[in-house]
Design an enzyme around this catalytic site. Structure first.
Site, PDB file in Angstrom:
ATOM      1  CD  GLU A  67      -9.558  -9.822 -15.570  1.00 19.42           C
ATOM      2  OE1 GLU A  67      -9.387  -8.691 -15.059  1.00 19.42           O
ATOM      3  OE2 GLU A  67     -10.053  -9.985 -16.713  1.00 19.42           O
ATOM      4  CG  PHE A 129      -7.163  -8.787 -30.086  1.00 21.98           C
ATOM      5  CD1 PHE A 129      -6.940  -7.449 -29.788  1.00 21.98           C
ATOM      6  CD2 PHE A 129      -8.256  -9.424 -29.509  1.00 21.98           C
ATOM      7  CE1 PHE A 129      -7.804  -6.745 -28.950  1.00 21.98           C
ATOM      8  CE2 PHE A 129      -9.121  -8.731 -28.679  1.00 21.98           C
ATOM      9  CZ  PHE A 129      -8.890  -7.393 -28.398  1.00 21.98           C
ATOM     10  CD  GLN A 130      -8.257  -9.219 -25.327  1.00 23.98           C
ATOM     11  OE1 GLN A 130      -8.863 -10.290 -25.357  1.00 23.98           O
ATOM     12  NE2 GLN A 130      -8.710  -8.167 -24.663  1.00 23.98           N
ATOM     13  CE  LYS A 179     -12.130 -18.738 -28.661  1.00 18.49           C
ATOM     14  NZ  LYS A 179     -12.683 -17.439 -29.050  1.00 18.49           N
ATOM     15  CG  MET A 490       3.446   1.256   6.738  1.00 11.75           C
ATOM     16  SD  MET A 490       3.706   1.343   8.530  1.00 11.75           S
ATOM     17  CE  MET A 490       2.995  -0.209   9.072  1.00 11.75           C
TER      18      MET A 490
HETATM   19  C1  LIG Z   1      -0.101  -2.358  -4.337  1.00  9.89           C
HETATM   20  C2  LIG Z   1       0.735  -1.582  -3.377  1.00  9.89           C
HETATM   21  N1  LIG Z   1       1.161  -0.339  -3.664  1.00  9.89           N
HETATM   22  C3  LIG Z   1       1.899   0.358  -2.791  1.00  9.89           C
HETATM   23  C4  LIG Z   1       2.248  -0.180  -1.578  1.00  9.89           C
HETATM   24  C5  LIG Z   1       3.099   0.625  -0.591  1.00  9.89           C
HETATM   25  N2  LIG Z   1       2.339   0.872   0.643  1.00  9.89           N
HETATM   26  C6  LIG Z   1       2.477   0.122   1.760  1.00  9.89           C
HETATM   27  S1  LIG Z   1       1.437   0.562   2.985  1.00  9.89           S
HETATM   28  C7  LIG Z   1       0.812   1.826   2.083  1.00  9.89           C
HETATM   29  C8  LIG Z   1      -0.270   2.717   2.636  1.00  9.89           C
HETATM   30  C9  LIG Z   1      -1.541   1.993   2.837  1.00  9.89           C
HETATM   31  O1  LIG Z   1      -2.576   2.911   3.090  1.00  9.89           O
HETATM   32  P1  LIG Z   1      -3.964   2.435   3.676  1.00  9.89           P
HETATM   33  O2  LIG Z   1      -4.463   1.256   2.947  1.00  9.89           O
HETATM   34  O3  LIG Z   1      -4.857   3.592   3.763  1.00  9.89           O
HETATM   35  O4  LIG Z   1      -3.551   1.907   5.126  1.00  9.89           O
HETATM   36  P2  LIG Z   1      -3.044   2.729   6.388  1.00  9.89           P
HETATM   37  O5  LIG Z   1      -1.547   2.561   6.418  1.00  9.89           O
HETATM   38  O6  LIG Z   1      -3.451   4.153   6.211  1.00  9.89           O
HETATM   39  O7  LIG Z   1      -3.693   2.053   7.544  1.00  9.89           O
HETATM   40  C10 LIG Z   1       1.427   1.880   0.812  1.00  9.89           C
HETATM   41  C11 LIG Z   1       1.146   2.920  -0.211  1.00  9.89           C
HETATM   42  C12 LIG Z   1       1.810  -1.492  -1.327  1.00  9.89           C
HETATM   43  N3  LIG Z   1       2.133  -2.138  -0.211  1.00  9.89           N
HETATM   44  N4  LIG Z   1       1.033  -2.154  -2.202  1.00  9.89           N
END
Ligand SMILES: Cc1ncc(C[n+]2csc(CCOP(=O)(O)OP(=O)(O)O)c2C)c(N)n1
Ligand SMILES: [Mg+2]
Length: 594
Positions: A67, A129-130, A179, A490
């Site tokens: 979803e 449920f749900q 529903k 990042m």
């Molecule tokens: C759903 C979610 N969880 C955690 C984060 C924190 N976060 C920001 S950037 C990042 C790393 C992203 O890694 P990747 O997709 O491999 O991109 P890269 O920075 O390596 O290019 C994280 C864990 C986020 N923004 N979104």
């Protein structure tokens, strides 16, 4: 989208015929111009799915594989077309899986209609449920929400939902459908009006006096800057912005949400502002004496330390949402207005500032001195190189680019040259990893013949990788440029900068590898994990892995020219940092260049 959407001529049912709530809902979607819905079924939403099968000529129902993917696909549809995106889920877990896309749509002001099945009204509150109280869960992250308790209300609710999602500052509207309401039959009264006292976004137009004041301030300015945001794109005011710049010769910087509002190749384009924005845009705003803020919200990722941001400038702030004015930064000229209207009225009277040629050349000199750059001598493929090559290879066509969240997202914002509004899709406010692939899928559904690319990180891609199945099965030929550094890049960058490179769960390979604790050495992660080509091929998707510089152009070209969905897995180093960078809460004086 009109406030009084007409009743469709192309009805499946006659006006006097009994219809179920589910059928009324689906017919309302048709009447509101919906041609695509991303919907994942379950017990509490089955009647609506059954109703959808009666309207297959008017509405394409796409089955996402999660979803959340459906919610982001609906956003991709909305962001790229400007029309509301529609997604649907069952009650309970289906509904909670939509929470993230709803929150995301709220922060980026995206028109989204989220429909959820709910347990029957007579068991609501029983922990049935749900059952989840999804309206309560989402109260703070929707523009508006409905729990439908009387089927007779449905035509009005649907009309209101589309009106609210698309007018003023767009946003998500949730419709929770028990529903029994879906199954109850009535003869619908289609010609009901809306009942929204107090909701008057249509009244938000700048007054003539405000236009005159803005024009006068612009005429007197010596160092003006335009700071343009997602509001320009939401309002469809990109042409008016371009005309305004043509008349006044004022340099333009954009927020991450504003990219595409003004063409990157224009000499007056100062590119992106903010934490990872250009040195020259941040410097110019810092030095400006008039900041023309159009459809922006002075987000902390743009301003850094608020009290220092554009300290020497008078601020004209135009926004359709009154709550944005003076929220973060007081405006000298606050204007609550549709920004398209504001600019088109302003363009009738505005004159160029008396003499800004020195300022314009200063801005150009700053731009020349500190361009976005990367090490062109690097032996392998750098992320920035891959993105700028993709940008070059696609510049003669209107390609759409979606991204995940992380370093790759910021590099895409820096190195891909956007020219058209609505071609750049980024989860900017919420910063949701996993956004890229499903958003691209939604764009592709809306623009079947366009080139749609997801520039993704390995961490982000993994979060909604199941949507490759949707791309293959629904024949949505999305291309994925997967920049795999085997790290949560990042976060790792922040570890390097602010935590002495102490690795704390940012390595995406097996934990017994030395790299898990930062002791790997060498620019590349030593082991590849997972095998992305196998994963893509397992979904029935074409794929190729490259790591050598000489394979970059041929790899990208093969990806672009492929007929179906395609994953180009590019092995990139993990030591690279996104620069420049203004650390959170700081100012342009603390900007890090290397
Ligand atoms: C759903 C979610 N969880 C955690 C984060 C924190 N976060 C920001 S950037 C990042 C790393 C992203 O890694 P990747 O997709 O491999 O991109 P890269 O920075 O390596 O290019 C994280 C864990 C986020 N923004 N979104
Ligand atoms: Mg990564």
């Amino acid at each position: 989208m009109s406030a009084t959407a007409p009743v469709s001529k192309d009805t499946v049912s006659k006006e006097t015929e009994l219809m179920s709530g589910a059928e009324i809902l689906v017919k309302s979607l048709v009447d509101n111009g919906v041609d695509t819905i991303f919907a994942y079924p379950g017990g509490a939403s089955m009647p609506m799915h059954q109703a959808l099968t009666k309207y297959t000529k008017q509405i394409r129902t796409i089955l996402p594989r999660h979803e959340q993917g459906g919610g982001f696909a609906a956003q991709g549809y909305a962001r790229s077309t400007g029309k509301p995106g529609v997604c649907m889920a069952t009650s309970g877990p289906g509904a909670t899986n939509l929470v993230t896309p709803i929150a995301d749509a709220k922060l980026d002001s995206i028109p989204l209609i989220a429909i959820t099945g709910q347990v029957p009204t007579y068991v609501i509150g029983n922990d049935a449920f749900q059952e989840t109280p999804i309206v309560e869960v989402c109260r703070g992250i929707t523009k508006h929400h409905y729990l439908v308790t009387d089927v007779a209300d449905l035509p009005r609710i649907m009309r209101e939902a589309f009106h609210i999602a698309t007018t003023g500052r767009p946003g998500p509207v949730l419709i929770d459908m028990p529903k029994d309401i879906q199954n109850t039959k009535v003869v619908p009264k289609w010609d009901t009006g809306m009942n929204l006292p107090g909701y008057t976004p249509q009244a938000r137009f700048a007054k003539p006096e405000q236009i005159r004041q803005a024009a006068a301030a612009i005429k007197l300015a010596r160092r003006p800057m335009i700071y343009a945001g997602g509001g320009i794109i939401a309002a469809g005011a990109s042409d008016e912005l371009r005309a305004f710049v043509k008349k006044t010769n004022i340099p333009v910087t954009m927020t991450v949400m504003g990219l595409g509002a003004f063409p990157a190749e224009d000499p007056l384009c100062m590119d992106m502002i903010g934490m990872h924005g250009s040195v020259y845009s941040n410097t110019a705003v810092d030095q400006s004496d008039l900041l023309i803020a159009l459809g922006v919200r002075f987000d902390d990722r743009v301003t850094g330390k608020l009290s220092e941001f554009a300290k020497g400038a008078k601020i004209i702030h135009v926004d359709v949402d009154p709550s944005e004015i003076n929220k973060n930064k007081p405006a000298h000229f606050p204007v609550i207005s549709d920004v398209k209207y504001f600019l088109s009225e302003l363009n009738k009277v505005v004159e160029a500032p008396e003499d800004i040629s020195g300022w314009v050349s200063q801005c150009a000199a700053w731009k020349k001195a500190d361009p976005f750059k990367f090490d062109t001598n690097f032996k392998g493929i750098l992320q920035q190189h891959a993105i700028s090559e993709l940008s070059k290879l696609t510049q003669d066509r209107k390609a759409y680019v979606a991204v995940g969240v992380g370093q790759h997202q910021m590099w895409a914002a820096q190195f891909y040259k956007f020219r058209h509004p609505r071609t750049w899709l980024s989860s900017s406010g919420l910063g949701t990893m996993g956004f890229g692939l499903p958003a691209a899928m939604g764009v592709q559904a809306a623009h079947p013949d366009s080139l749609v690319i997801d520039i993704d990180g390995d961490g982000s891609f993994m979060m909604n990788v199941q949507e490759l199945a949707t791309c293959v099965c629904e024949k949505l030929p999305v291309k994925v440029l997967l920049l795999d550094n085997l790290h949560l890049g990042m976060v790792m960058q922040w570890e390097d900068r602010f935590f002495k490179s102490n690795r704390a769960h940012t390595y995406l390979g097996p934990i017994d590898d030395p790299e898990a604790t930062g002791k790997g050495g060498g620019p590349f992660a030593r082991k590849q994990y997972p095998d992305w080509v196998k994963i893509a091929e397992g979904f029935g998707c074409q794929a190729r892995c490259i790591s050598k510089k000489e394979d970059l152009t041929s790899g990208l070209t093969e990806m672009i020219n492929s007929k179906g969905p395609y994953v180009l897995h590019v092995q990139v180093p993990y030591q690279e940092h996104v620069l420049p960078m203004i650390p959170a809460g700081m100012t342009v004086k603390e900007l890090i260049k290397s």
